[in-house]
Design an enzyme around this catalytic site. Structure first.
Site, PDB file in Angstrom:
ATOM      1  N   ASP A  75       0.898  -1.102   0.056  1.00 30.50           N
ATOM      2  CA  ASP A  75       0.060   0.125   0.007  1.00 30.50           C
ATOM      3  C   ASP A  75       0.893   1.229  -0.121  1.00 30.50           C
ATOM      4  O   ASP A  75       2.196   1.254   0.298  1.00 30.50           O
ATOM      5  CB  ASP A  75      -0.956  -0.195   1.224  1.00 30.50           C
ATOM      6  N   ASN A 144      -7.217  -2.292  14.362  1.00 33.01           N
ATOM      7  CA  ASN A 144      -8.233  -2.686  14.037  1.00 33.01           C
ATOM      8  C   ASN A 144      -8.544  -3.963  13.232  1.00 33.01           C
ATOM      9  O   ASN A 144      -9.697  -4.299  12.773  1.00 33.01           O
ATOM     10  CB  ASN A 144      -9.063  -1.394  13.490  1.00 33.01           C
ATOM     11  N   HIS A 146      -6.778  -4.469  10.412  1.00 26.56           N
ATOM     12  CA  HIS A 146      -6.773  -4.380   9.013  1.00 26.56           C
ATOM     13  C   HIS A 146      -5.598  -4.933   8.441  1.00 26.56           C
ATOM     14  O   HIS A 146      -4.608  -5.206   9.241  1.00 26.56           O
ATOM     15  CB  HIS A 146      -6.934  -2.971   8.415  1.00 26.56           C
ATOM     16  N   GLU A 151      -9.495  -1.831   5.603  1.00 27.89           N
ATOM     17  CA  GLU A 151     -10.430  -1.335   6.719  1.00 27.89           C
ATOM     18  C   GLU A 151     -11.421  -2.219   7.117  1.00 27.89           C
ATOM     19  O   GLU A 151     -11.981  -2.882   6.157  1.00 27.89           O
ATOM     20  CB  GLU A 151     -10.527  -0.068   6.780  1.00 27.89           C
TER      21      GLU A 151
HETATM   22  C1  F6R Z   1       1.664  -1.487   6.030  1.00 23.89           C
HETATM   23  C2  F6R Z   1       0.157  -1.867   6.294  1.00 23.89           C
HETATM   24  C3  F6R Z   1      -0.626  -2.029   7.725  1.00 23.89           C
HETATM   25  C4  F6R Z   1       0.427  -2.459   8.610  1.00 23.89           C
HETATM   26  C5  F6R Z   1      -0.602  -2.392   9.947  1.00 23.89           C
HETATM   27  C6  F6R Z   1       0.340  -2.750  11.299  1.00 23.89           C
HETATM   28  O1  F6R Z   1       2.184  -1.589   4.884  1.00 23.89           O
HETATM   29  O2  F6R Z   1      -0.034  -2.213   5.203  1.00 23.89           O
HETATM   30  O3  F6R Z   1      -1.644  -2.842   7.297  1.00 23.89           O
HETATM   31  O4  F6R Z   1       0.829  -3.598   8.376  1.00 23.89           O
HETATM   32  O5  F6R Z   1      -1.158  -1.065  10.070  1.00 23.89           O
HETATM   33  O6  F6R Z   1       1.472  -1.691  11.656  1.00 23.89           O
HETATM   34  P1  F6R Z   1       2.270  -1.556  12.571  1.00 23.89           P
HETATM   35  O7  F6R Z   1       3.434  -2.597  12.146  1.00 23.89           O
HETATM   36  O8  F6R Z   1       2.895  -0.160  12.539  1.00 23.89           O
HETATM   37  O9  F6R Z   1       1.727  -1.908  14.281  1.00 23.89           O
END
Ligand code: F6R
Length: 249
Positions: A75, A144, A146, A151
């Site tokens: 992403d 959450n 995701h 989301e």
């Molecule tokens: C990042 C992504 C997100 C993260 C998720 C966890 O490319 O797609 O889904 O993997 O938000 O983020 P952290 O590791 O910062 O807790």
């Protein structure tokens, strides 16, 4: 400690560093087995240790990225400039790509500067297909539930698409920006089908704040309200966590 929940293998390590070393070794094994692999990468805090370990292994001559066929990141914010220190483009260069012997031309990250984000999403999906699909996809999990920027919602969205970020994600990611207002409101993300089409998935998760959502994703019902729960339908998923995030598993 290794446990299985249906198709999901969960490996729980005492510390974040231990988890990161094992996650790096998992990627290294894939690259050694198939040097021309197509790799899927993620950003966020969790993979930073794994990327550091991979860069170290590359420096020591233990792994070679020069024949990697393609990489695809999950992403990118939209809109955002590549030169912006908060962009995922910048993050990947800073944490991994600047430190390994990868051919820059094989790297793909959704373009946060595209004039037409919907067209960019479509083209990204086509590029993944043209590369023959992703052999090993790295994921994190949001507070959450995701994965990528898919989301919680009423349905799973399949292909790479433009998404409006939820207040909880904007809040969680505002730690990297000057203020919550500075966080871009949209993102380009691989969809659930894109992620589920990867041949193999490694999800990394750390810290106690993720323990509840990780337990629900791995042991609860499959629902778009918790996007990571879909992984239970994938044939080859490994979850690596530190002891704090894995405390309910
Ligand atoms: C990042 C992504 C997100 C993260 C998720 C966890 O490319 O797609 O889904 O993997 O938000 O983020 P952290 O590791 O910062 O807790």
């Amino acid at each position: 400690m290794k446990k299985t929940y249906g198709n999901i293998t969960v490996c729980i390590y005492e510390t974040y560093d231990e988890m990161s070393e094992h996650a790096a070794a998992f990627f290294a094994d894939e690259i050694k087995r198939a040097p021309g692999s197509v790799l899927g990468f993620a950003t966020g805090s969790t993979p930073v240790g794994m990327y550091r370990a991979l860069a170290g292994m590359n420096k020591q001559g233990e792994i070679d990225f020069s024949r990697v066929r393609a990489t695809f990141n999950l992403d990118e914010y939209y809109p955002i400039n590549k030169t912006d220190a908060q962009s995922y483009y910048y993050f990947m260069a800073d944490n991994l790509f600047d430190h390994i012997n990868i051919d820059r031309s094989v790297i793909h990250i959704p373009n946060g500067q595209a004039a037409d984000p919907a067209a960019e999403a479509k083209s990204y999906e086509q590029q993944i297909a043209a590369a023959g699909g992703i052999d090993l996809q790295l994921l994190g999990i949001g507070a959450n539930g995701h994965i990528g920027f898919n989301e919680p919602g009423e349905c799973f969205i399949s292909d790479t698409h433009v998404v409006t970020l939820t207040p909880s994600t904007i809040d969680a990611n505002s730690r990297f920006f000057d203020s919550p207002e500075a966080v871009p409101k949209q993102a380009l993300t691989m969809g659930i089908k894109t992620i589920m089409s990867a041949k193999k998935i490694l999800l990394v998760c750390a810290s106690e704040s993720k323990a509840g959502i990780l337990r629900d994703a791995v042991t609860g019902d499959i629902t778009p309200k918790l996007p990571a729960s879909i992984l239970k339908l994938h044939a080859d998923v490994t979850v690596m966590t530190d002891a704090a995030a894995g405390k309910y598993l």
